[in-house]
Scaffold this active site. Structure first.
Site, PDB file in Angstrom:
ATOM      1  N   LEU A 102       8.004   7.964   8.562  1.00  0.00           N
ATOM      2  CA  LEU A 102       6.801   7.892   7.739  1.00  0.00           C
ATOM      3  C   LEU A 102       6.752   6.500   7.136  1.00  0.00           C
ATOM      4  O   LEU A 102       7.797   5.951   6.770  1.00  0.00           O
ATOM      5  CB  LEU A 102       6.835   8.950   6.630  1.00  0.00           C
ATOM      6  N   ASP A 103       5.555   5.942   7.000  1.00  0.00           N
ATOM      7  CA  ASP A 103       5.422   4.625   6.382  1.00  0.00           C
ATOM      8  C   ASP A 103       6.025   4.645   4.981  1.00  0.00           C
ATOM      9  O   ASP A 103       6.128   5.703   4.345  1.00  0.00           O
ATOM     10  CB  ASP A 103       3.952   4.227   6.293  1.00  0.00           C
ATOM     11  N   ILE A 104       6.394   3.484   4.486  1.00  0.00           N
ATOM     12  CA  ILE A 104       7.062   3.400   3.193  1.00  0.00           C
ATOM     13  C   ILE A 104       6.222   4.010   2.074  1.00  0.00           C
ATOM     14  O   ILE A 104       6.755   4.586   1.119  1.00  0.00           O
ATOM     15  CB  ILE A 104       7.433   1.932   2.866  1.00  0.00           C
ATOM     16  N   THR A 106       3.948   6.446   2.580  1.00  0.00           N
ATOM     17  CA  THR A 106       3.558   7.793   2.958  1.00  0.00           C
ATOM     18  C   THR A 106       4.629   8.774   2.489  1.00  0.00           C
ATOM     19  O   THR A 106       5.823   8.504   2.610  1.00  0.00           O
ATOM     20  CB  THR A 106       3.380   7.912   4.481  1.00  0.00           C
ATOM     21  N   HIS A 184       1.231   3.064  11.840  1.00  0.00           N
ATOM     22  CA  HIS A 184       0.099   3.102  10.893  1.00  0.00           C
ATOM     23  C   HIS A 184      -1.120   3.797  11.490  1.00  0.00           C
ATOM     24  O   HIS A 184      -2.260   3.445  11.168  1.00  0.00           O
ATOM     25  CB  HIS A 184      -0.311   1.688  10.467  1.00  0.00           C
TER      26      HIS A 184
END
Length: 232
Positions: A102-104, A106, A184
């Site tokens: 997961l993105d930082i 998210t 992303h």
């Protein structure tokens, strides 16, 4: 299986730690004191005791984490806190890693495990594993926006799959389900229809739903029934 490997794979300690435990005469197998680290044990049938407590062989661990903002989905980072750091040394003998990322910024459902086969099955593009996200965004989605997001949009040299599904919750929020995981991707999908994601949380992976009682940064092991849902 060697007793030191059995103990390490059961979460008792690292290989070096369990060797010390054996030398301290704290391990019994079928009521017999074990003095040698090369002692072989039947992990399915033998009864292993450590300080009079039975040790259950557990080669794989499956952790449900509600990933918080500001933490990277990695096993190590020189500068930033990782999802493994959140465990504070728990399960240190298992060499856990996150299934996917997961993105930082998210948050939400992330599975940590040492089961490489499961990770491969869940991440393989051929499996079409669906992930559902709760999304908040700046502008209300038009009918055309929703249609485009579901049939596929260009996110920079790549057209997303036409199997995305949107469940609108309010003028600025929805559930979005996709079977891909490009870098992303969701943010780029909304950018492609002239919108901007302001908050993103993964709430479901395959058939497994994030435990609503887990606050961000909290974690627990999956139950047998939850693991089954993840594997189905």
């Amino acid at each position: 299986m060697r007793i030191d490997k059995f103990l390490a794979n059961s979460g008792v300690g690292s290989r070096s730690e369990v060797r010390k435990i054996i030398k301290q005469k704290k391990i019994y197998v079928n009521d017999v004191l074990v003095k040698d680290t090369s002692f072989n044990v039947d992990e399915k049938n033998d009864i292993v005791l450590f300080e009079n407590r039975e040790v259950t062989y557990k080669p794989y661990v499956y952790i449900m984490l509600n990933k918080p903002n500001g933490v990277v989905s990695a096993t190590f980072d020189k500068k930033l806190k990782t999802v493994i750091d959140i465990l504070n040394g728990d399960y240190k003998t298992y060499e856990l890693f996150p299934i996917g990322r997961l993105d930082i910024d998210t948050v939400g459902l992330l599975i940590l495990t040492n089961d490489g086969k499961l990770a491969h099955n869940l991440l393989s593009p051929k499996k079409h594993i669906k992930k559902t996200y709760y999304v908040e965004y700046m502008n209300e989605l038009s009918d055309e926006d929703k249609l485009n997001l579901q049939k596929g949009v260009d996110i920079g040299g790549y057209i997303t799959k036409s199997d995305a599904k949107i469940e609108v919750l309010s003028s600025n929020s929805c559930y979005l389900t996709i079977s891909e995981g490009k870098f992303h991707q969701i943010k780029k999908m909304f950018n492609a229809v002239g919108n901007k994601v302001t908050y993103l949380k993964r709430v479901k992976m395959n058939n497994l739903v994030l435990d609503a009682n887990l606050n961000e940064g909290e974690y627990r092991e999956l139950s047998d029934s939850e693991l089954k849902l993840l594997k189905e």
